[in-house]
Design a protein around this motif. Structure first.
Motif, short mmCIF file in Angstrom:
data_model
loop_
_atom_site.label_atom_id
_atom_site.label_comp_id
_atom_site.label_asym_id
_atom_site.label_seq_id
_atom_site.Cartn_x
_atom_site.Cartn_y
_atom_site.Cartn_z
N ARG A 1 37.89 12.55 31.45
CA ARG A 1 37.07 11.54 32.78
C ARG A 1 37.01 11.69 34.13
NH1 ARG A 1 34.26 9.48 28.27
NH2 ARG A 1 35.38 8.85 26.85
N ARG B 1 33.69 11.80 23.16
CA ARG B 1 32.39 10.93 23.43
C ARG B 1 32.40 9.62 22.28
NH1 ARG B 1 29.17 17.02 23.62
NH2 ARG B 1 28.29 16.76 25.37
N ASP B 2 33.25 9.88 21.28
CA ASP B 2 33.33 9.34 19.83
C ASP B 2 34.15 8.56 20.47
OD1 ASP B 2 31.44 10.74 18.59
OD2 ASP B 2 33.18 11.89 17.34
N MET C 1 25.66 13.47 27.85
CA MET C 1 26.89 13.63 29.08
C MET C 1 27.54 15.61 29.29
SD MET C 1 29.71 10.69 26.56
CE MET C 1 30.98 10.52 28.21
N ASP D 1 30.05 14.24 33.27
CA ASP D 1 31.08 13.09 32.17
C ASP D 1 32.29 13.69 31.85
OD1 ASP D 1 29.15 11.33 33.28
OD2 ASP D 1 28.22 13.20 32.03
N GLN E 1 33.92 16.28 21.85
CA GLN E 1 32.75 15.20 20.80
C GLN E 1 34.16 13.67 20.22
OE1 GLN E 1 29.80 15.35 20.20
NE2 GLN E 1 29.87 13.15 19.73
#
Length: 266
Positions: A199, A122-123, A1, A97, A119
């Motif tokens: 985002r 992302r998670d 990303m 992203d 992170q």
């Protein structure tokens, strides 16, 4: 990303005009501007595709270009750093992203704070906005409480639920605790680290919403998301022996310089 870090910086701060160009002297005796130290902090983050400074002031732009930073000029109409990040994304015309807002008053932000924040987003694919929180030790909490006793606006604190979504942010020290803590004692108070990861769709929506009453009262831009019912994920980060403090007032300059020297930062 793909990830971009945007460092919003404005000259006309009501509490501290010209703050991004204030110099801070580190362990080597070299004085560097606040915006330079923030840029250096951003460039030390792993996994980032681009770093830019976003400003509406020619003095800041010239200072940044002098040390090699990429600068995006934005409107003077931006009300806060999140709006400036949103405009930066539009002006760049590039797709990322994740957009990270590293506010230019936090030169002590360690790279892993931002890496862990990214992170965390992302998670959690259902999260659109995330921000780091740092559990305070007694030394930091006592500093926050001293600021409030002396009438200064110090760091921001955060409270969050079992799902790690923010319940509230405040410039007051929350939650209340009547206990006395030693410098090394762990406390139940979390210091909000002034960094955000968004985002793109959530970021682009933000300027379309008017500031709500809580945002206006506290002067905290992130409350606009909460007032609009947009969850904000709180990602707990670890100090790892590092001190953290933002530059909010002129009185913070010697405090941060002492921290830079104590940690051996040039």
């Amino acid at each position: 990303m793909s990830v971009i870090i945007v460092i919003p910086a404005r000259y006309a701060s009501t509490r501290y005009p010209g703050k991004p160009l204030v110099t801070l002297t580190g362990a080597s005796g070299e004085a560097k501007s606040l915006i330079r130290r923030s840029w250096d902090a951003a460039c030390g983050v792993a996994g980032v595709d681009k770093v830019v400074v976003a400003t509406d002031d020619a003095r800041i732009s010239e200072a940044c270009e002098a040390f090699g930073a990429d600068v995006v000029m934005t409107s003077t109409e931006c009300q806060n750093g999140t709006e400036r990040c949103a405009e930066t994304l539009v002006n760049l015309g590039e797709n990322y992203d994740i957009v990270v807002n590293l506010q230019g008053d936090a030169p002590l932000t360690p790279a892993w704070f931002i890496e862990d924040l990214v992170q965390g987003l992302r998670d959690n694919p259902s999260a659109d906005v995330a921000t780091p929180v740092l559990r305070t030790e007694g030394r930091a909490l006592n500093g926050l409480l001293q600021d409030r006793r002396e009438g200064r606006v110090g760091g921001t604190t955060a409270v969050f639920g079992a799902d790690n979504n923010a319940l509230y942010f405040s410039k007051e020290v929350i939650p209340f605790t009547g206990k006395t803590y030693g410098d090394a004692d762990e406390t139940p108070v979390f210091h909000h680290v002034g960094v955000y990861a968004y985002r793109p769709d959530a970021l682009k929506s933000y300027p379309q919403w008017p500031a709500g009453p809580l945002e206006q009262l506290e002067g905290l831009e992130q409350l606009r998301f909460l007032e609009r019912g947009v969850p904000m994920l709180c990602v707990e980060v670890a100090a790892k022996g590092r001190q953290f403090w933002e530059l909010n007032n002129p009185e913070d300059v010697p405090r941060i310089e002492d921290m830079l020297k104590e940690m051996g930062h040039d």
